[in-house]
Design a protein around this motif. Sequence first.
Motif, PDB file in Angstrom:
ATOM      1  N   ASP A 192      34.634 -40.061   6.936  1.00  0.00           N
ATOM      2  CA  ASP A 192      33.244 -39.632   7.405  1.00  0.00           C
ATOM      3  C   ASP A 192      32.108 -40.163   7.341  1.00  0.00           C
ATOM      4  OD1 ASP A 192      31.882 -37.783   8.210  1.00  0.00           O
ATOM      5  OD2 ASP A 192      32.444 -36.399   7.696  1.00  0.00           O
ATOM      6  N   PRO A 193      31.366 -40.460   7.517  1.00  0.00           N
ATOM      7  CA  PRO A 193      29.895 -41.377   7.171  1.00  0.00           C
ATOM      8  C   PRO A 193      28.835 -40.127   6.656  1.00  0.00           C
ATOM      9  CG  PRO A 193      30.050 -42.143   9.623  1.00  0.00           C
ATOM     10  CD  PRO A 193      31.508 -41.240   8.992  1.00  0.00           C
ATOM     11  N   GLN A 194      29.181 -39.257   7.532  1.00  0.00           N
ATOM     12  CA  GLN A 194      28.217 -38.383   7.717  1.00  0.00           C
ATOM     13  C   GLN A 194      28.598 -37.152   6.555  1.00  0.00           C
ATOM     14  OE1 GLN A 194      25.619 -39.013   8.889  1.00  0.00           O
ATOM     15  NE2 GLN A 194      26.484 -40.098  10.813  1.00  0.00           N
ATOM     16  N   GLY A 195      29.869 -37.146   6.086  1.00  0.00           N
ATOM     17  CA  GLY A 195      30.359 -36.258   5.262  1.00  0.00           C
ATOM     18  C   GLY A 195      29.186 -36.420   3.495  1.00  0.00           C
ATOM     19  N   ALA A 196      29.719 -35.121   3.177  1.00  0.00           N
ATOM     20  CA  ALA A 196      29.097 -35.405   1.722  1.00  0.00           C
ATOM     21  C   ALA A 196      29.795 -36.301   0.802  1.00  0.00           C
ATOM     22  CB  ALA A 196      29.650 -33.577   1.121  1.00  0.00           C
ATOM     23  N   ALA A 197      29.469 -37.192  -0.256  1.00  0.00           N
ATOM     24  CA  ALA A 197      29.487 -38.049  -0.807  1.00  0.00           C
ATOM     25  C   ALA A 197      30.322 -37.965  -1.419  1.00  0.00           C
ATOM     26  CB  ALA A 197      28.577 -38.725  -1.228  1.00  0.00           C
ATOM     27  N   GLY A 211      27.428 -51.726 -20.588  1.00  0.00           N
ATOM     28  CA  GLY A 211      27.594 -50.321 -20.761  1.00  0.00           C
ATOM     29  C   GLY A 211      28.694 -50.168 -19.969  1.00  0.00           C
ATOM     30  N   VAL A 212      28.789 -49.135 -19.617  1.00  0.00           N
ATOM     31  CA  VAL A 212      30.742 -48.891 -18.629  1.00  0.00           C
ATOM     32  C   VAL A 212      29.802 -49.112 -16.893  1.00  0.00           C
ATOM     33  CG1 VAL A 212      32.171 -46.915 -18.050  1.00  0.00           C
ATOM     34  CG2 VAL A 212      31.291 -46.948 -19.789  1.00  0.00           C
ATOM     35  N   VAL A 213      30.239 -50.259 -16.753  1.00  0.00           N
ATOM     36  CA  VAL A 213      30.491 -50.503 -14.566  1.00  0.00           C
ATOM     37  C   VAL A 213      31.988 -50.245 -14.476  1.00  0.00           C
ATOM     38  CG1 VAL A 213      30.437 -52.564 -13.556  1.00  0.00           C
ATOM     39  CG2 VAL A 213      29.728 -52.505 -16.371  1.00  0.00           C
ATOM     40  N   THR A 214      31.777 -49.232 -13.270  1.00  0.00           N
ATOM     41  CA  THR A 214      31.927 -48.381 -12.303  1.00  0.00           C
ATOM     42  C   THR A 214      32.391 -48.841 -11.204  1.00  0.00           C
ATOM     43  OG1 THR A 214      31.773 -46.256 -13.982  1.00  0.00           O
ATOM     44  CG2 THR A 214      32.860 -46.495 -11.686  1.00  0.00           C
ATOM     45  N   TYR A 215      33.960 -49.106 -11.010  1.00  0.00           N
ATOM     46  CA  TYR A 215      33.954 -49.657  -9.777  1.00  0.00           C
ATOM     47  C   TYR A 215      34.839 -49.207  -8.648  1.00  0.00           C
ATOM     48  CZ  TYR A 215      33.411 -54.473 -11.502  1.00  0.00           C
ATOM     49  OH  TYR A 215      33.351 -55.159 -12.738  1.00  0.00           O
ATOM     50  N   VAL A 216      34.334 -48.861  -7.533  1.00  0.00           N
ATOM     51  CA  VAL A 216      34.659 -47.522  -6.579  1.00  0.00           C
ATOM     52  C   VAL A 216      34.819 -47.643  -5.546  1.00  0.00           C
ATOM     53  CG1 VAL A 216      32.768 -45.933  -7.757  1.00  0.00           C
ATOM     54  CG2 VAL A 216      31.718 -47.025  -6.024  1.00  0.00           C
ATOM     55  N   ARG A 217      35.328 -46.897  -4.178  1.00  0.00           N
ATOM     56  CA  ARG A 217      35.913 -47.326  -3.023  1.00  0.00           C
ATOM     57  C   ARG A 217      35.094 -45.704  -1.763  1.00  0.00           C
ATOM     58  NH1 ARG A 217      39.082 -48.354   2.158  1.00  0.00           N
ATOM     59  NH2 ARG A 217      38.424 -46.880   3.150  1.00  0.00           N
ATOM     60  N   VAL A 218      34.437 -45.967  -1.791  1.00  0.00           N
ATOM     61  CA  VAL A 218      33.269 -44.959  -0.844  1.00  0.00           C
ATOM     62  C   VAL A 218      33.868 -44.498  -0.192  1.00  0.00           C
ATOM     63  CG1 VAL A 218      31.361 -43.649   0.153  1.00  0.00           C
ATOM     64  CG2 VAL A 218      31.000 -46.175  -1.553  1.00  0.00           C
ATOM     65  N   VAL A 219      34.389 -42.961   0.160  1.00  0.00           N
ATOM     66  CA  VAL A 219      35.309 -42.583   1.074  1.00  0.00           C
ATOM     67  C   VAL A 219      34.845 -42.165   2.604  1.00  0.00           C
ATOM     68  CG1 VAL A 219      37.461 -41.276   1.941  1.00  0.00           C
ATOM     69  CG2 VAL A 219      37.707 -42.828  -0.232  1.00  0.00           C
ATOM     70  N   ASP A 220      33.838 -40.707   1.812  1.00  0.00           N
ATOM     71  CA  ASP A 220      32.846 -40.089   3.121  1.00  0.00           C
ATOM     72  C   ASP A 220      31.502 -40.405   2.163  1.00  0.00           C
ATOM     73  OD1 ASP A 220      35.673 -38.957   4.132  1.00  0.00           O
ATOM     74  OD2 ASP A 220      35.102 -37.758   3.254  1.00  0.00           O
ATOM     75  N   GLY A 221      30.196 -40.440   3.406  1.00  0.00           N
ATOM     76  CA  GLY A 221      29.165 -40.052   2.662  1.00  0.00           C
ATOM     77  C   GLY A 221      28.664 -40.793   2.482  1.00  0.00           C
ATOM     78  N   ALA A 222      27.569 -40.739   1.472  1.00  0.00           N
ATOM     79  CA  ALA A 222      27.277 -42.762   1.008  1.00  0.00           C
ATOM     80  C   ALA A 222      26.580 -42.263  -0.003  1.00  0.00           C
ATOM     81  CB  ALA A 222      25.580 -42.695   1.444  1.00  0.00           C
ATOM     82  N   LEU A 223      26.210 -43.060  -1.065  1.00  0.00           N
ATOM     83  CA  LEU A 223      26.219 -43.240  -2.684  1.00  0.00           C
ATOM     84  C   LEU A 223      24.671 -44.142  -2.491  1.00  0.00           C
ATOM     85  CD1 LEU A 223      28.915 -43.349  -4.562  1.00  0.00           C
ATOM     86  CD2 LEU A 223      28.005 -41.388  -4.675  1.00  0.00           C
ATOM     87  N   VAL A 280      33.862 -39.642  -7.480  1.00  0.00           N
ATOM     88  CA  VAL A 280      32.107 -39.933  -7.822  1.00  0.00           C
ATOM     89  C   VAL A 280      31.279 -38.948  -6.240  1.00  0.00           C
ATOM     90  CG1 VAL A 280      29.848 -41.054  -8.284  1.00  0.00           C
ATOM     91  CG2 VAL A 280      32.453 -41.646  -8.591  1.00  0.00           C
ATOM     92  N   THR A 281      30.612 -37.660  -7.032  1.00  0.00           N
ATOM     93  CA  THR A 281      29.887 -37.497  -5.696  1.00  0.00           C
ATOM     94  C   THR A 281      28.108 -37.766  -6.041  1.00  0.00           C
ATOM     95  OG1 THR A 281      29.780 -35.668  -4.413  1.00  0.00           O
ATOM     96  CG2 THR A 281      29.916 -34.920  -6.126  1.00  0.00           C
ATOM     97  N   ALA A 282      27.414 -37.080  -4.924  1.00  0.00           N
ATOM     98  CA  ALA A 282      26.478 -37.064  -4.823  1.00  0.00           C
ATOM     99  C   ALA A 282      25.819 -36.141  -5.453  1.00  0.00           C
ATOM    100  CB  ALA A 282      25.082 -37.339  -3.477  1.00  0.00           C
ATOM    101  N   ALA A 283      24.994 -35.789  -6.687  1.00  0.00           N
ATOM    102  CA  ALA A 283      24.607 -34.711  -7.880  1.00  0.00           C
ATOM    103  C   ALA A 283      24.082 -33.337  -6.521  1.00  0.00           C
ATOM    104  CB  ALA A 283      23.159 -35.148  -8.988  1.00  0.00           C
ATOM    105  N   ALA A 284      22.842 -34.199  -5.982  1.00  0.00           N
ATOM    106  CA  ALA A 284      21.997 -33.379  -4.548  1.00  0.00           C
ATOM    107  C   ALA A 284      22.848 -32.745  -3.616  1.00  0.00           C
ATOM    108  CB  ALA A 284      21.266 -34.053  -4.571  1.00  0.00           C
ATOM    109  N   ALA A 285      24.101 -32.679  -3.679  1.00  0.00           N
ATOM    110  CA  ALA A 285      24.191 -32.832  -2.318  1.00  0.00           C
ATOM    111  C   ALA A 285      25.961 -32.467  -2.633  1.00  0.00           C
ATOM    112  CB  ALA A 285      24.206 -32.988  -1.295  1.00  0.00           C
TER     113      ALA A 285
END
Length: 601
Positions: A192-197, A211-223, A280-285
């Motif tokens: 869901d592109p509109q959902g919470a990240a 330092g630490v490099v983190t590899y992610v796959r975004v499932v919903d929303g955006a970072l 990982v999620t967005a701290a604001a939402a």
Amino acid sequence: TAQARLRNFSIIAHIDHGKSTLADRMLQATGVVAPRDMRAQYLDRMDIERERGITIKSQAVRMPWSVTGADGTTTSYALNMIDTPGHVDFSYEVSRSLAACEGAVLLVDAAQGVQAQTLANLYMAIEGDLTIIPVLNKIDLPAADPERYAAEIASIIGCDPQEVLRVSGKTGQGVPELLDRIVEAVPAPSGDPQGAARAMIFDSVYDTYRGVVTYVRVVDGALNARERIEMLSTGAVHDLLEIGVISPEPVPTTGLAAGEVGYLITGVKDVRQSRVGDTVTAAAAPAAEPLSGYQDPKPMVFSGLFPVDGSDFPALRDALDKLKLNDAALTYEPETSVALGFGFRCGYLGLLHLEIIRERLEREFNLDIISTAPSVVYEVTLEDKSVHTVTNPSEFPSGKVLDVREPVVRATILTPSDYVGTVMELCQSRRGTMQGMDYLSESRVEMHYTLPLAEIVFDFFDALKSRTRGYASLDYEPDGEQSADLVKVDILLNGEKVDAFSAIVHRDSSYSYGVMMTKRLKELIPRQQFEVPVQAAIGSRVIARETIRALRKDMLAKCYGGDISRKRKLLEKQKEGKKRMKAIGRVDVPQEAFIAALGAD
Ligand code: GDP
Ligand code: MG
């Protein structure tokens, strides 16, 4: 790139069927690596990978690809390719990669056909509900038999042989057609592109510079760049210093949208704060629910790791902390050995994993390491009904043993039918139980066995290869535990136990283990002033014995005679040597003797 124009896929195959080479051709065909920068197995970045010619870590790369439709219009897509390892020890790497994808390119060597890991990887992809694109590779080889093996693959996955693509990772033939097929057949990500990240961490690497490099796959929303992010499992909030895609070097972007695969850097220094499998999620939402994480792989083989130089112990701990970051399967806890001093009891997925950890500690961290003989996990029940988990033979509980259980695996062996008898013999000699046999074709057989893990992890694969002239392949997965007649064999030096040499073995092979170890130690341990018995024992019963004879008096005399300066030199040398001596009771043993005894085959 809009979500509808994203395609995420993995390349899966048996080891050496050409995944990394095909990945190279894709990097070239899509133009992300210029011809002059090209080198073989481009994505195998670790020194060990390049030297051994194997992939250990999965690698994700983003590549542009344009497709021209029937009406002549061109649409550009972004492909995320994940190259995966093929060795059975690293199948958990493959499963994590698959969880970040909607499609899988199933690659099969056109001269060899389907092998054991082809099947294992295929089943994983089917379980993950991925679209499977069957491909025959190495069609340039004179020995290639694409007709035959296309039929083989087609019958296994249930498609038409015509649908099996044919490529050469060497010449690049068929690669553009394969990329077109990926665009056509693999579905776009469905988050869901509109959902919470919500983004899944599928890998996390410590880089000395960044330092630490983190590899992610975004499932919903955006970072988005410059946002603060939150790790859902701990609630820890971090500034996002950089976000981007790998193509094939890191390229910073303004963010990652739903369906995209990329990396982020937060300035986190503690390796444990960016855990593989976390969301990982967005701290604001922040999102309310985490994504379902990965199951932590369970270590199957244990061994002690000890620094040759005892003062390296803290450095070893630090190095293990760092390796653990992108290797969830590695476990370790402090251990003390009479023979070897302070070290760690480490858990691994298998022997290749063990070897690679040891090698990385030596080269990336400059540590000199001794490892003790590998052991599987035993469950020991004593007469008082207490149950003990034993990963270290020297910690085998004392008391009357009611039952010892050992891990077993379900093994799949693919072999030409000529070798069926040979394989059966080998499996029987390793306490295997046949579970069935399927003919893939007239000439090739899939054999199923239940085997004790302890019988299979050490040299089974080599034995299988040499007895089938390299034609058989092996895959296995855990299949619970079984009771067995297992005993602990201790090695005693002058009546004192040497903890590093204790082993848990089947009663039938306890005698040969005892004879081998006592012989080996007799050769390696220097003579003392007195006679030293070397014994192997089960409990208090001695099953093998050798004797290190005492130094002769005249030899001593010879040593200590002569002129005074030579004598002093000798004494000094001895003092130096003393530092490296371990005392087992009254016996002084140079550490090198232990190392040699543990190292030899
Ligand atoms: P991986 O283990 O599946 O990643 O396999 P690699 O890509 O490392 O390739 C294994 C070996 O097969 C290497 O020696 C490659 O050079 C060779 N190879 C890969 N693809 C082809 C191909 O299309 N044709 C030929 N002739 N050799 C290939
Ligand atoms: Mg590879």
